[in-house]
Design a protein around this motif. Structure first.
Motif, PDB file in Angstrom:
ATOM      1  N   GLY A 241      -6.486   6.362  11.829  1.00  0.00           N
ATOM      2  CA  GLY A 241      -5.673   5.960  10.831  1.00  0.00           C
ATOM      3  C   GLY A 241      -5.976   6.284   9.452  1.00  0.00           C
ATOM      4  O   GLY A 241      -7.014   6.626   9.242  1.00  0.00           O
ATOM      5  N   ILE A 242      -4.966   6.439   8.365  1.00  0.00           N
ATOM      6  CA  ILE A 242      -5.286   6.727   7.068  1.00  0.00           C
ATOM      7  C   ILE A 242      -4.843   5.336   6.313  1.00  0.00           C
ATOM      8  O   ILE A 242      -3.468   5.020   6.378  1.00  0.00           O
ATOM      9  N   ILE A 243      -5.469   5.065   5.414  1.00  0.00           N
ATOM     10  CA  ILE A 243      -5.048   3.909   4.491  1.00  0.00           C
ATOM     11  C   ILE A 243      -5.083   4.292   3.127  1.00  0.00           C
ATOM     12  O   ILE A 243      -5.932   5.083   2.561  1.00  0.00           O
ATOM     13  N   GLU A 244      -4.076   4.290   2.400  1.00  0.00           N
ATOM     14  CA  GLU A 244      -3.763   4.603   0.941  1.00  0.00           C
ATOM     15  C   GLU A 244      -3.017   3.536   0.216  1.00  0.00           C
ATOM     16  O   GLU A 244      -2.531   2.500   0.954  1.00  0.00           O
ATOM     17  N   HIS A 245      -2.973   3.790  -1.038  1.00  0.00           N
ATOM     18  CA  HIS A 245      -2.128   2.741  -1.930  1.00  0.00           C
ATOM     19  C   HIS A 245      -2.449   1.355  -1.883  1.00  0.00           C
ATOM     20  O   HIS A 245      -1.718   0.481  -1.544  1.00  0.00           O
ATOM     21  N   VAL A 246      -3.797   1.005  -2.073  1.00  0.00           N
ATOM     22  CA  VAL A 246      -4.465  -0.422  -2.027  1.00  0.00           C
ATOM     23  C   VAL A 246      -4.177  -0.772  -3.391  1.00  0.00           C
ATOM     24  O   VAL A 246      -4.849  -0.195  -4.332  1.00  0.00           O
ATOM     25  N   ILE A 247      -3.241  -1.907  -3.593  1.00  0.00           N
ATOM     26  CA  ILE A 247      -3.008  -2.337  -5.147  1.00  0.00           C
ATOM     27  C   ILE A 247      -2.858  -3.879  -4.969  1.00  0.00           C
ATOM     28  O   ILE A 247      -2.308  -4.414  -3.844  1.00  0.00           O
ATOM     29  N   THR A 248      -3.334  -4.252  -6.016  1.00  0.00           N
ATOM     30  CA  THR A 248      -2.937  -6.005  -6.095  1.00  0.00           C
ATOM     31  C   THR A 248      -2.805  -5.952  -7.851  1.00  0.00           C
ATOM     32  O   THR A 248      -3.305  -5.308  -8.445  1.00  0.00           O
TER      33      THR A 248
END
Length: 144
Positions: free
Chosen positions: A76-83
């Motif tokens: 898995g690849i996680i990207e674009h973590v935004i709050t």
């Protein structure tokens, strides 16, 4: 509520992405809708969102990548973590990341990777609280 985004979440996700990348050019509406449909309908891609009373407050994207290494398990690849700024420091990034990581483990991923800007020390602390570790592998990026 932490959940997987639907077709109806496009505007909220665009608002979140604008916070992350304020100088990105605005894309033509029909083009964005077509690309969003591609993402939502892709069985290997999940946009996780934190929905606070109908407003999307946080998100991250998880992509599952097929492989014949590691016993043919995906990674898995996680990207674009935004709050959104007004919702920060409430644990929403942590919750969206935990949800995404859980999806990855349910999908039999052998590992989950995440890249982050070198200077984003506050974000790195959040990533470490959900189990990410630096120094195991080294990330490299090339851009056109």
């Amino acid at each position: 509520m932490i959940r997987i985004a639907t077709m109806h979440d496009l505007e909220g996700v665009l608002r979140l992405y604008k916070e992350l990348r304020p100088f990105d050019p605005k894309l033509e509406a029909d083009f964005v809708k077509e690309k969003w449909a591609d993402i939502i309908n892709d069985s290997q891609t999940f946009i996780v969102v934190a929905d606070i009373n109908g407003q999307l407050a946080s998100t991250c994207a998880l992509s599952l990548n097929k492989s014949i290494a590691n016993q043919a398990r995906p990674f898995g690849i996680i990207e674009h973590v935004i709050t959104l700024n007004k919702f920060r420091r409430q644990g929403l990034s942590k919750k969206t990341l935990e949800f995404a990581i859980s999806l990855a483990w349910k999908s039999n991923c052998c590992k989950v990777m995440l890249l982050s800007g070198e200077q984003l020390q506050g974000a790195h602390s959040v990533y470490e609280t959900v189990g990410f570790k630096s120094g195991i592998e080294k990330g490299f990026v090339i851009k056109p």
